[in-house]
Design a protein around this motif. Sequence first.
Motif, mmCIF file in Angstrom:
data_model
loop_
_atom_site.group_PDB
_atom_site.id
_atom_site.type_symbol
_atom_site.label_atom_id
_atom_site.label_comp_id
_atom_site.label_asym_id
_atom_site.label_seq_id
_atom_site.Cartn_x
_atom_site.Cartn_y
_atom_site.Cartn_z
ATOM 1 N N MET A 233 0.861 -1.188 0.000
ATOM 2 C CA MET A 233 0.000 0.000 0.000
ATOM 3 C C MET A 233 0.893 1.232 0.000
ATOM 4 N N GLY A 234 0.722 2.134 -0.990
ATOM 5 C CA GLY A 234 1.451 3.400 -0.928
ATOM 6 C C GLY A 234 2.393 3.701 -2.073
ATOM 7 N N VAL A 235 2.202 3.039 -3.231
ATOM 8 C CA VAL A 235 3.016 3.429 -4.391
ATOM 9 C C VAL A 235 2.307 4.587 -5.105
ATOM 10 N N ARG B 125 9.424 7.025 -7.268
ATOM 11 C CA ARG B 125 10.242 7.436 -6.128
ATOM 12 C C ARG B 125 9.686 6.953 -4.790
ATOM 13 N N SER B 126 8.468 6.447 -4.782
ATOM 14 C CA SER B 126 7.835 6.016 -3.520
ATOM 15 C C SER B 126 8.668 4.940 -2.841
ATOM 16 N N ILE B 127 8.759 5.035 -1.513
ATOM 17 C CA ILE B 127 9.448 3.994 -0.758
ATOM 18 C C ILE B 127 8.769 2.644 -1.028
ATOM 19 N N ALA B 128 7.443 2.670 -1.126
ATOM 20 C CA ALA B 128 6.708 1.416 -1.371
ATOM 21 C C ALA B 128 7.117 0.776 -2.696
ATOM 22 N N CYS C 96 -8.188 1.673 -2.504
ATOM 23 C CA CYS C 96 -8.431 1.774 -1.064
ATOM 24 C C CYS C 96 -7.954 3.123 -0.545
ATOM 25 N N ASP C 97 -8.916 4.005 -0.290
ATOM 26 C CA ASP C 97 -8.606 5.229 0.447
ATOM 27 C C ASP C 97 -8.653 4.824 1.921
ATOM 28 N N VAL C 98 -7.508 4.851 2.590
ATOM 29 C CA VAL C 98 -7.444 4.272 3.944
ATOM 30 C C VAL C 98 -8.200 5.088 4.991
ATOM 31 N N SER C 99 -8.713 6.271 4.587
ATOM 32 C CA SER C 99 -9.538 7.001 5.558
ATOM 33 C C SER C 99 -10.972 6.464 5.565
ATOM 34 N N HIS D 206 2.491 -1.210 4.789
ATOM 35 C CA HIS D 206 1.725 0.037 4.934
ATOM 36 C C HIS D 206 2.722 1.175 4.773
ATOM 37 N N SER D 207 2.675 1.857 3.632
ATOM 38 C CA SER D 207 3.628 2.933 3.350
ATOM 39 C C SER D 207 2.829 4.168 2.941
ATOM 40 N N VAL D 208 1.961 4.571 3.842
ATOM 41 C CA VAL D 208 0.932 5.573 3.552
ATOM 42 C C VAL D 208 0.984 6.668 4.611
ATOM 43 N N MET E 190 5.934 2.435 7.753
ATOM 44 C CA MET E 190 7.084 3.342 7.620
ATOM 45 C C MET E 190 6.938 4.490 8.613
ATOM 46 N N THR E 191 8.012 4.740 9.362
ATOM 47 C CA THR E 191 7.986 5.884 10.265
ATOM 48 C C THR E 191 9.239 6.734 10.050
ATOM 49 N N PHE E 192 9.327 7.815 10.810
ATOM 50 C CA PHE E 192 10.455 8.742 10.675
ATOM 51 C C PHE E 192 10.832 9.213 12.065
ATOM 52 N N ALA F 282 1.424 11.922 14.521
ATOM 53 C CA ALA F 282 0.849 10.740 13.851
ATOM 54 C C ALA F 282 1.846 9.581 13.871
ATOM 55 N N LYS F 283 3.128 9.878 13.666
ATOM 56 C CA LYS F 283 4.145 8.799 13.683
ATOM 57 C C LYS F 283 4.319 8.241 15.099
ATOM 58 N N ALA F 284 4.167 9.089 16.116
ATOM 59 C CA ALA F 284 4.236 8.588 17.497
ATOM 60 C C ALA F 284 3.095 7.594 17.735
ATOM 61 N N GLY G 3 15.633 6.957 6.919
ATOM 62 C CA GLY G 3 16.229 8.281 6.750
ATOM 63 C C GLY G 3 15.485 9.040 5.663
ATOM 64 N N PRO G 4 15.759 10.345 5.525
ATOM 65 C CA PRO G 4 15.008 11.161 4.561
ATOM 66 C C PRO G 4 15.287 10.792 3.098
ATOM 67 N N LEU G 5 14.216 10.699 2.325
ATOM 68 C CA LEU G 5 14.309 10.398 0.887
ATOM 69 C C LEU G 5 13.425 11.401 0.148
ATOM 70 N N LYS G 6 13.842 11.820 -1.033
ATOM 71 C CA LYS G 6 13.038 12.797 -1.780
ATOM 72 C C LYS G 6 11.880 12.104 -2.483
ATOM 73 N N THR G 7 10.707 12.188 -1.900
ATOM 74 C CA THR G 7 9.506 11.561 -2.476
ATOM 75 C C THR G 7 8.406 12.614 -2.528
ATOM 76 N N LEU G 8 7.254 12.203 -3.080
ATOM 77 C CA LEU G 8 6.110 13.113 -3.163
ATOM 78 C C LEU G 8 5.710 13.581 -1.764
ATOM 79 N N ALA G 9 5.557 12.635 -0.835
ATOM 80 C CA ALA G 9 5.129 12.996 0.525
ATOM 81 C C ALA G 9 6.171 13.901 1.183
ATOM 82 N N ALA G 10 7.448 13.595 0.959
ATOM 83 C CA ALA G 10 8.514 14.369 1.619
ATOM 84 C C ALA G 10 8.567 15.797 1.088
HETATM 85 P P1 NAD Z 1 4.876 8.835 -1.273
HETATM 86 O O1 NAD Z 1 4.177 10.132 -1.490
HETATM 87 O O2 NAD Z 1 5.482 8.186 -2.433
HETATM 88 O O3 NAD Z 1 3.931 7.787 -0.518
HETATM 89 C C1 NAD Z 1 2.867 8.185 0.328
HETATM 90 C C2 NAD Z 1 1.682 7.366 -0.106
HETATM 91 O O4 NAD Z 1 0.555 7.597 0.769
HETATM 92 C C3 NAD Z 1 1.214 7.720 -1.527
HETATM 93 O O5 NAD Z 1 1.210 6.562 -2.328
HETATM 94 C C4 NAD Z 1 -0.212 8.224 -1.321
HETATM 95 O O6 NAD Z 1 -1.074 7.897 -2.392
HETATM 96 C C5 NAD Z 1 -0.585 7.463 -0.048
HETATM 97 N N1 NAD Z 1 -1.785 8.027 0.599
HETATM 98 C C6 NAD Z 1 -1.939 9.270 1.098
HETATM 99 N N2 NAD Z 1 -3.214 9.402 1.571
HETATM 100 C C7 NAD Z 1 -3.835 8.203 1.365
HETATM 101 C C8 NAD Z 1 -5.129 7.706 1.630
HETATM 102 N N3 NAD Z 1 -6.072 8.459 2.213
HETATM 103 N N4 NAD Z 1 -5.413 6.425 1.281
HETATM 104 C C9 NAD Z 1 -4.468 5.626 0.706
HETATM 105 N N5 NAD Z 1 -3.232 6.052 0.428
HETATM 106 C C10 NAD Z 1 -2.922 7.334 0.744
HETATM 107 O O7 NAD Z 1 6.003 9.169 -0.170
HETATM 108 P P2 NAD Z 1 6.953 8.200 0.696
HETATM 109 O O8 NAD Z 1 8.012 9.093 1.225
HETATM 110 O O9 NAD Z 1 7.292 7.009 -0.084
HETATM 111 O O10 NAD Z 1 6.025 7.822 1.924
HETATM 112 C C11 NAD Z 1 5.748 6.487 2.300
HETATM 113 C C12 NAD Z 1 5.831 6.340 3.811
HETATM 114 O O11 NAD Z 1 7.191 6.515 4.215
HETATM 115 C C13 NAD Z 1 5.029 7.358 4.610
HETATM 116 O O12 NAD Z 1 4.487 6.720 5.756
HETATM 117 C C14 NAD Z 1 6.084 8.364 5.024
HETATM 118 O O13 NAD Z 1 5.723 9.109 6.169
HETATM 119 C C15 NAD Z 1 7.212 7.410 5.306
HETATM 120 N N6 NAD Z 1 8.558 7.973 5.400
HETATM 121 C C16 NAD Z 1 9.059 8.769 4.429
HETATM 122 C C17 NAD Z 1 10.338 9.285 4.540
HETATM 123 C C18 NAD Z 1 10.907 10.185 3.478
HETATM 124 O O14 NAD Z 1 11.872 10.916 3.764
HETATM 125 N N7 NAD Z 1 10.375 10.174 2.266
HETATM 126 C C19 NAD Z 1 11.134 8.966 5.651
HETATM 127 C C20 NAD Z 1 10.605 8.136 6.634
HETATM 128 C C21 NAD Z 1 9.315 7.639 6.512
#
Ligand code: NAD
Length: 262
Positions: free
Chosen positions: A12-14, A18-21, A66-69, A93-95, A148-150, A166-168, A194-201
Motif C-alpha cells: 500500500m502506498g506506491v 520514487r515512492s518507498i513502497a 483503497c482510500d485508507v480514511s 503500509h507505506s501511507v 514506515m515511520t520517521f 501521527a508517527k508517534a 532516513g530522509p528520501l526525496k519523495t512526493l510525501a517528503a
Molecule cells: P509517497 O508520497 O510516495 O507515498 C505516500 C503514499 O501515501 C502515496 O502513495 C499516497 O497515495 C498514499 N496516501 C496518502 N493518503 C492516502 C489515503 N487516504 N489512502 C491511501 N493512500 C494514501 O512518499 P513516501 O516518502 O514514499 O512515503 C511512504 C511512507 O514513508 C510514509 O508513511 C512516510 O511518512 C514514510 N517515510 C518517508 C520518509 C521520506 O523521507 N520520504 C522517511 C521516513 C518515513
Amino acid sequence: MGLLEGKKALIMGVANRRSIAWGIAQAFHREGAELAFSHPGDPRLLENLTELVATLPGRETPIVKCDVSSDEDIAALFEALRAKWDRLDALVHSVAFAPIEELRGRFVQVSRKGLLDAISVSAYSLHGVVRAALPMFEAAGGGSVMSMTFNAVERVVPSYNAMAVAKAVLEAETRYLAADLGPQNIRVNTISAGPLKTLAASAVKGISRARDLMEAKAPLRRNITQEEIGNVAVFLASEWSRAITGATVYADNGMNIVGVTD
Ligand code: NAD
C-alpha cells in the motif's frame, strides 16, 4: 531461490517510482514474492501505478482501490483480495498524509482537525487494514506487517508538526498490535527510514537539508536509498526476522544515535 518465494504480499502506498513502497515492491519481486497493490483512487496515481506494475514480469497482479480514511474501502480491498488469493503473508503500509498547513509554521498552531486527519490516514489506517487482513493472515498461519515511520518522534524535526504526532501514534500502535497479534504468529514492525526525496517528503520543509545533514553527520556518512529500505523490508517479511516483532527498525545509516555533532 528468493527469500520471499511462495509468499503473497500486499503493498500500500506506491504513488510513483520514487515512492518507498515502490522500492519495497521491487525488492519483494526480486525475492520471488507474489504482489498486490492498493491505490487511493486518484486517476493519476492509478496510471503511475499501473505503468510501474507492468514493468514487473510474472503473474497477474491485483490492483485495488483503497482510500485508507474509509472503513468501507478497507473492507472492499480485502474482499477483492480474498476473491483472488486464499491467504496473505505480508502487508506493507507505506501511507501518510497531513494537510499542508499542519506541516508549516508553529507546532502550537496545529488544529484539532488537522491532527486528527493526519492520525486517521497515517496511523489509525494501520489498525484498520491489519484488522481487515486477519482472516487472510490466519489462513497463512501468521504474517508480517510493516509500516514506515520517521525519527521525528523522539527528536524534534522542524515543520514535521502534525505528522510527528501521527508517527508517534503509529509507533505505539506497532507495539500494541504486535503484543495483541503475536499469539497468532503475526509480527508487526515499523521501519524508521532516513530522509528520501519523495512526493510525501516534498510537503515537509527542509528535506534537502536533512539529507545534507545525514551525509555529513550520520555514522555511515551517506544517505539512504530506496533499495536499501526495500532490502530491510525483505528481511522483515522473511523467515530470517521471525524473532522480531513490535520493533522500530532504524534504516537511517545510524543517524538516530547521533546527539551533539562537531
Ligand atoms: P509517497 O508520497 O510516495 O507515498 C505516500 C503514499 O501515501 C502515496 O502513495 C499516497 O497515495 C498514499 N496516501 C496518502 N493518503 C492516502 C489515503 N487516504 N489512502 C491511501 N493512500 C494514501 O512518499 P513516501 O516518502 O514514499 O512515503 C511512504 C511512507 O514513508 C510514509 O508513511 C512516510 O511518512 C514514510 N517515510 C518517508 C520518509 C521520506 O523521507 N520520504 C522517511 C521516513 C518515513
